[in-house]
Enzyme design. Structure first.
Site, PDB file in Angstrom:
ATOM      1  N   HIS A 238      71.477  -2.713  36.491  1.00  0.00           N
ATOM      2  CA  HIS A 238      72.007  -2.469  37.836  1.00  0.00           C
ATOM      3  C   HIS A 238      71.569  -3.552  38.819  1.00  0.00           C
ATOM      4  O   HIS A 238      70.651  -4.346  38.564  1.00  0.00           O
ATOM      5  CB  HIS A 238      71.539  -1.103  38.346  1.00  0.00           C
ATOM      6  CG  HIS A 238      70.045  -0.999  38.487  1.00  0.00           C
ATOM      7  ND1 HIS A 238      69.339  -1.598  39.496  1.00  0.00           N
ATOM      8  CD2 HIS A 238      69.126  -0.370  37.716  1.00  0.00           C
ATOM      9  CE1 HIS A 238      68.055  -1.341  39.379  1.00  0.00           C
ATOM     10  NE2 HIS A 238      67.891  -0.595  38.281  1.00  0.00           N
TER      11      HIS A 238
ATOM     12  N   ARG B 265      71.149   4.018  41.743  1.00  0.00           N
ATOM     13  CA  ARG B 265      71.304   2.568  41.628  1.00  0.00           C
ATOM     14  C   ARG B 265      72.100   2.180  40.383  1.00  0.00           C
ATOM     15  O   ARG B 265      72.800   1.161  40.382  1.00  0.00           O
ATOM     16  CB  ARG B 265      69.942   1.887  41.654  1.00  0.00           C
ATOM     17  CG  ARG B 265      68.936   2.340  40.591  1.00  0.00           C
ATOM     18  CD  ARG B 265      67.543   1.820  40.946  1.00  0.00           C
ATOM     19  NE  ARG B 265      66.510   2.060  39.948  1.00  0.00           N
ATOM     20  CZ  ARG B 265      65.770   3.163  39.890  1.00  0.00           C
ATOM     21  NH1 ARG B 265      65.964   4.146  40.760  1.00  0.00           N
ATOM     22  NH2 ARG B 265      64.823   3.281  38.971  1.00  0.00           N
TER      23      ARG B 265
ATOM     24  N   GLU C 275      65.515   4.972  34.132  1.00  0.00           N
ATOM     25  CA  GLU C 275      64.451   3.990  33.994  1.00  0.00           C
ATOM     26  C   GLU C 275      63.194   4.644  33.438  1.00  0.00           C
ATOM     27  O   GLU C 275      63.007   5.861  33.556  1.00  0.00           O
ATOM     28  CB  GLU C 275      64.172   3.349  35.359  1.00  0.00           C
ATOM     29  CG  GLU C 275      63.035   2.337  35.419  1.00  0.00           C
ATOM     30  CD  GLU C 275      63.223   1.154  34.481  1.00  0.00           C
ATOM     31  OE1 GLU C 275      63.155   1.366  33.251  1.00  0.00           O
ATOM     32  OE2 GLU C 275      63.414   0.028  34.986  1.00  0.00           O
TER      33      GLU C 275
ATOM     34  N   HIS D 173      69.087   0.437  33.416  1.00  0.00           N
ATOM     35  CA  HIS D 173      67.908  -0.068  34.109  1.00  0.00           C
ATOM     36  C   HIS D 173      67.201  -1.106  33.255  1.00  0.00           C
ATOM     37  O   HIS D 173      67.482  -1.246  32.064  1.00  0.00           O
ATOM     38  CB  HIS D 173      66.962   1.090  34.434  1.00  0.00           C
ATOM     39  CG  HIS D 173      67.615   2.178  35.219  1.00  0.00           C
ATOM     40  ND1 HIS D 173      67.565   2.260  36.594  1.00  0.00           N
ATOM     41  CD2 HIS D 173      68.378   3.230  34.814  1.00  0.00           C
ATOM     42  CE1 HIS D 173      68.244   3.314  37.000  1.00  0.00           C
ATOM     43  NE2 HIS D 173      68.754   3.918  35.936  1.00  0.00           N
TER      44      HIS D 173
END
Length: 267
Positions: free
Chosen positions: A26, A78, A105, A201
């Site tokens: 991202h 995100r 993440e 991520h």
């Protein structure tokens, strides 16, 4: 004419049919710009992160004429926001996004919200790099005194996390294991011919590199993924094997510079 058709038929049997998968980290988040450990905190994209998606990811995907049937993202904003931006600007907003908490993440435990340089000054750079890059090094678990503890633990985006599986901290190894069943699902889709983009991520992208390329734990520790640089893999649909290695799309000088920034602790 019959002979030509026969030869074409025989030739097609030997032609390799392939499909491509794209893995993309991202855009920069508010925590990235402040050089903070983010993990499971739901930090949104920064203005620069939006710009990265628009000026780095999208032109590379468009120039390579890559199209997608489905996008996988985590439940964190995100990741989702980057996927939505890409689909919108590529004029394929109708493509479904599959959101999965297992693609979140890595959880950085009690480091969440702390500036990396400040933590390095406190514990030493070697320890911080072990927490950041070590395969089995687990940061201290997040405590109730951490300002992000309750916002993470009570966030409804994590409602699908099964009881007993909500992490309080994770090593890279634990993240690799968490991602593995999702990767198996994605690979089945790819080998059926589905064109997949995984918008994930940094640590999840590293985990995927290990699963896809079959590299060692030690090599995985050294993998660094810059924001919004598409990494393309090609698979043989007959054998299921990887054709060559991953290819990073975009300006190679830019990619080398950004990769070095990811590896460093920073200011």
């Amino acid at each position: 004419m019959v002979l030509i058709k026969f030869l074409k038929s025989k030739l097609s049997q030997f032609m390799t049919k392939t499909n491509r998968l794209v893995v993309l980290r991202h855009g920069e988040s508010d925590f990235n710009i402040e050089n903070k450990f983010c993990g499971w905190h739901d930090a949104p994209l920064s203005e620069f992160g939006i710009k990265e998606a628009l000026t780095v990811a999208i032109p590379s995907l468009a120039q390579s004429q890559l199209e997608f049937d489905v996008v996988y993202s985590s439940v964190l904003s995100r990741s989702r926001e980057t996927a939505e931006l890409i689909l919108c600007k590529l004029n394929c907003a109708y493509v479904p996004i599959k959101k999965d908490w297992r693609l979140c993440e890595r959880h950085y435990g009690n480091l969440t919200g702390s500036k990396k340089r400040k933590v390095a000054d406190l514990y030493g750079e070697e320890q911080v790099q072990a927490w950041r890059r070590g395969y089995d090094s687990v940061p201290p678990p997040i405590e109730e005194s951490n300002r992000y503890y309750y916002t993470i633990c009570s966030n409804p985006i994590f409602d699908e996390v099964p009881p007993g599986q909500f992490p309080l901290s994770e090593s890279l190894h634990m993240c690799v294991d968490r991602v593995k069943p999702v990767w198996k699902e994605v690979k089945r889709e790819v080998l059926k011919g589905t064109r997949v983009l995984m918008c994930v991520h940094g640590t999840v992208a590293r985990a995927l590199v290990q699963h896809i390329e079959g590299i060692s734990n030690e090599a995985t520790e050294k993998v660094n993924i810059p924001n919004c640089v598409p990494r393309v893999y090609e698979f043989d649909l007959n054998s299921g094997g990887l054709v060559g290695g991953g290819i990073n799309l975009g300006d190679q000088d830019y990619i080398r510079r950004k990769t070095a920034q990811v590896a460093a602790i920073g200011d």
